[in-house]
Design a protein around this motif. Structure first.
Motif, PDB file in Angstrom:
ATOM      1  N   ILE A 294      -1.255  11.163  -5.937  1.00 14.56           N
ATOM      2  CA  ILE A 294      -1.467  10.190  -4.428  1.00 14.56           C
ATOM      3  C   ILE A 294      -0.808  11.170  -3.691  1.00 14.56           C
ATOM      4  O   ILE A 294      -1.500  11.515  -2.566  1.00 14.56           O
ATOM      5  CB  ILE A 294      -1.593   9.589  -4.094  1.00 14.56           C
ATOM      6  CG1 ILE A 294      -0.605   8.903  -4.269  1.00 14.56           C
ATOM      7  CG2 ILE A 294      -3.082   8.715  -4.648  1.00 14.56           C
ATOM      8  CD1 ILE A 294      -0.182   7.056  -2.976  1.00 14.56           C
TER       9      ILE A 294
ATOM     10  N   ALA B 215     -10.821  -3.671  -4.642  1.00  9.42           N
ATOM     11  CA  ALA B 215     -10.041  -2.387  -4.662  1.00  9.42           C
ATOM     12  C   ALA B 215     -10.788  -1.085  -4.902  1.00  9.42           C
ATOM     13  O   ALA B 215     -11.036  -0.266  -4.402  1.00  9.42           O
ATOM     14  CB  ALA B 215      -8.870  -2.370  -5.060  1.00  9.42           C
TER      15      ALA B 215
ATOM     16  N   TYR C 240     -10.409   2.235  -4.370  1.00  9.83           N
ATOM     17  CA  TYR C 240      -8.952   2.535  -3.929  1.00  9.83           C
ATOM     18  C   TYR C 240      -8.307   2.375  -5.472  1.00  9.83           C
ATOM     19  O   TYR C 240      -8.848   2.116  -6.182  1.00  9.83           O
ATOM     20  CB  TYR C 240      -8.124   1.641  -2.970  1.00  9.83           C
ATOM     21  CG  TYR C 240      -8.300   2.471  -1.760  1.00  9.83           C
ATOM     22  CD1 TYR C 240      -7.594   2.753  -1.015  1.00  9.83           C
ATOM     23  CD2 TYR C 240      -9.547   1.235  -1.262  1.00  9.83           C
ATOM     24  CE1 TYR C 240      -7.444   3.211   0.380  1.00  9.83           C
ATOM     25  CE2 TYR C 240      -9.585   1.373  -0.090  1.00  9.83           C
ATOM     26  CZ  TYR C 240      -8.466   2.132   0.915  1.00  9.83           C
ATOM     27  OH  TYR C 240      -9.075   2.781   2.247  1.00  9.83           O
TER      28      TYR C 240
ATOM     29  N   GLY D 151      -4.077  10.698  -1.055  1.00  6.73           N
ATOM     30  CA  GLY D 151      -4.755   9.227  -0.833  1.00  6.73           C
ATOM     31  C   GLY D 151      -3.854   8.000  -0.973  1.00  6.73           C
ATOM     32  O   GLY D 151      -2.389   8.050  -0.512  1.00  6.73           O
ATOM     33  N   SER D 152      -4.602   7.178  -1.202  1.00  6.41           N
ATOM     34  CA  SER D 152      -3.663   6.192  -1.010  1.00  6.41           C
ATOM     35  C   SER D 152      -3.689   5.101  -2.233  1.00  6.41           C
ATOM     36  O   SER D 152      -4.792   5.321  -3.176  1.00  6.41           O
ATOM     37  CB  SER D 152      -3.918   4.746   0.393  1.00  6.41           C
ATOM     38  OG  SER D 152      -4.126   5.379   1.175  1.00  6.41           O
ATOM     39  N   LEU D 153      -2.841   4.423  -2.454  1.00  2.00           N
ATOM     40  CA  LEU D 153      -2.765   3.194  -4.056  1.00  2.00           C
ATOM     41  C   LEU D 153      -2.546   2.046  -3.587  1.00  2.00           C
ATOM     42  O   LEU D 153      -0.948   1.470  -2.976  1.00  2.00           O
ATOM     43  CB  LEU D 153      -1.801   3.877  -4.961  1.00  2.00           C
ATOM     44  CG  LEU D 153      -1.707   3.305  -5.986  1.00  2.00           C
ATOM     45  CD1 LEU D 153      -3.166   3.145  -7.325  1.00  2.00           C
ATOM     46  CD2 LEU D 153       0.279   2.991  -7.270  1.00  2.00           C
ATOM     47  N   LEU D 154      -3.577   1.395  -4.267  1.00  2.00           N
ATOM     48  CA  LEU D 154      -3.177  -1.311  -3.000  1.00  2.00           C
ATOM     49  C   LEU D 154      -2.357  -0.878  -4.756  1.00  2.00           C
ATOM     50  O   LEU D 154      -2.985  -0.949  -6.030  1.00  2.00           O
ATOM     51  CB  LEU D 154      -4.480  -1.362  -3.122  1.00  2.00           C
ATOM     52  CG  LEU D 154      -5.521  -0.669  -2.042  1.00  2.00           C
ATOM     53  CD1 LEU D 154      -7.091  -1.431  -1.729  1.00  2.00           C
ATOM     54  CD2 LEU D 154      -5.029  -0.650  -0.869  1.00  2.00           C
TER      55      LEU D 154
ATOM     56  N   CYS E  91      -6.149   0.967  -7.792  1.00  2.00           N
ATOM     57  CA  CYS E  91      -5.095  -0.024  -8.027  1.00  2.00           C
ATOM     58  C   CYS E  91      -4.083  -0.509  -9.177  1.00  2.00           C
ATOM     59  O   CYS E  91      -5.222   0.546 -10.328  1.00  2.00           O
ATOM     60  CB  CYS E  91      -5.798  -1.374  -7.270  1.00  2.00           C
ATOM     61  SG  CYS E  91      -6.459  -2.321  -8.697  1.00  2.00           S
TER      62      CYS E  91
ATOM     63  N   LYS F   1       1.075   4.910   0.455  1.00  2.00           N
ATOM     64  CA  LYS F   1       0.102   6.300   0.845  1.00  2.00           C
ATOM     65  C   LYS F   1       0.672   7.801   0.706  1.00  2.00           C
ATOM     66  O   LYS F   1       2.100   8.031   1.031  1.00  2.00           O
ATOM     67  CB  LYS F   1      -0.020   6.051   2.658  1.00  2.00           C
ATOM     68  CG  LYS F   1      -0.854   5.192   2.583  1.00  2.00           C
ATOM     69  CD  LYS F   1      -0.885   4.401   4.141  1.00  2.00           C
ATOM     70  CE  LYS F   1      -1.195   3.130   4.545  1.00  2.00           C
ATOM     71  NZ  LYS F   1      -1.504   3.797   6.400  1.00  2.00           N
TER      72      LYS F   1
ATOM     73  N   VAL G  69       0.720  -1.114   0.006  1.00  2.00           N
ATOM     74  CA  VAL G  69      -0.144  -0.185   0.005  1.00  2.00           C
ATOM     75  C   VAL G  69       0.939   0.967  -0.165  1.00  2.00           C
ATOM     76  O   VAL G  69       1.832   1.149   0.806  1.00  2.00           O
ATOM     77  CB  VAL G  69      -1.149  -0.031   1.281  1.00  2.00           C
ATOM     78  CG1 VAL G  69      -2.018   1.426   1.351  1.00  2.00           C
ATOM     79  CG2 VAL G  69      -1.444  -1.047   1.403  1.00  2.00           C
TER      80      VAL G  69
END
Length: 130
Positions: free
Chosen positions: A129, A70, A75, A39-42, A77, A35, A33
């Motif tokens: 992000i 996701a 999220y 935001g966050s990226l999976l 991804c 961050k 992950v």
């Protein structure tokens, strides 16, 4: 994957954090992950060592499910698939982008520079992000 991400972020002065722990959403585990302030990226990382066999269908299903979970959770991804002989349809993946390295995942020394190059090509995704 974590080392390649860290090298890419350092080289390009990106202020992103790679989470120390995996995250689980709706039964799907995301090993990596990233961050940022926005935001966050999976990054579902899927590897396949063997050639042929009935497990290829399960592997393909797992990739599609991790992407769907996701996206359903809101999220973005970036799936990373490292498989020597996988014949899945990459165009059928329900995401904007992916990284596919057609290699045995045990060949870490050969994979890392290729993965860093692939990550460099996606700097705009990471910048979103940051």
């Amino acid at each position: 994957v974590r080392r390649a991400l860290k090298a890419t972020f350092t080289k390009n002065a990106l202020t992103l954090t790679i989470a120390d722990m995996q995250v689980t959403l709706a039964g799907e585990t995301y090993d990596v992950v990233v961050k940022g302030a926005k935001g966050s990226l999976l990054l579902p990382v899927k590897t396949r060592e063997t050639m042929g066999g009935g497990h290829a269908h399960i592997f393909t299903r797992d990739i599609h499910k991790s992407i769907a979970v996701a996206i359903d959770a809101g999220y973005p991804c970036l799936p990373i698939i490292i498989a020597e002989s996988w014949t899945g349809d990459l165009k059928a993946l329900a995401c904007d982008d992916h990284i596919y390295l057609q290699m045995n995942p045990n060949q870490v020394a050969a994979i890392e520079p290729m993965l860093r190059d692939a990550l460099e090509q996606r700097l705009s995704l990471f910048s979103r992000i940051q």
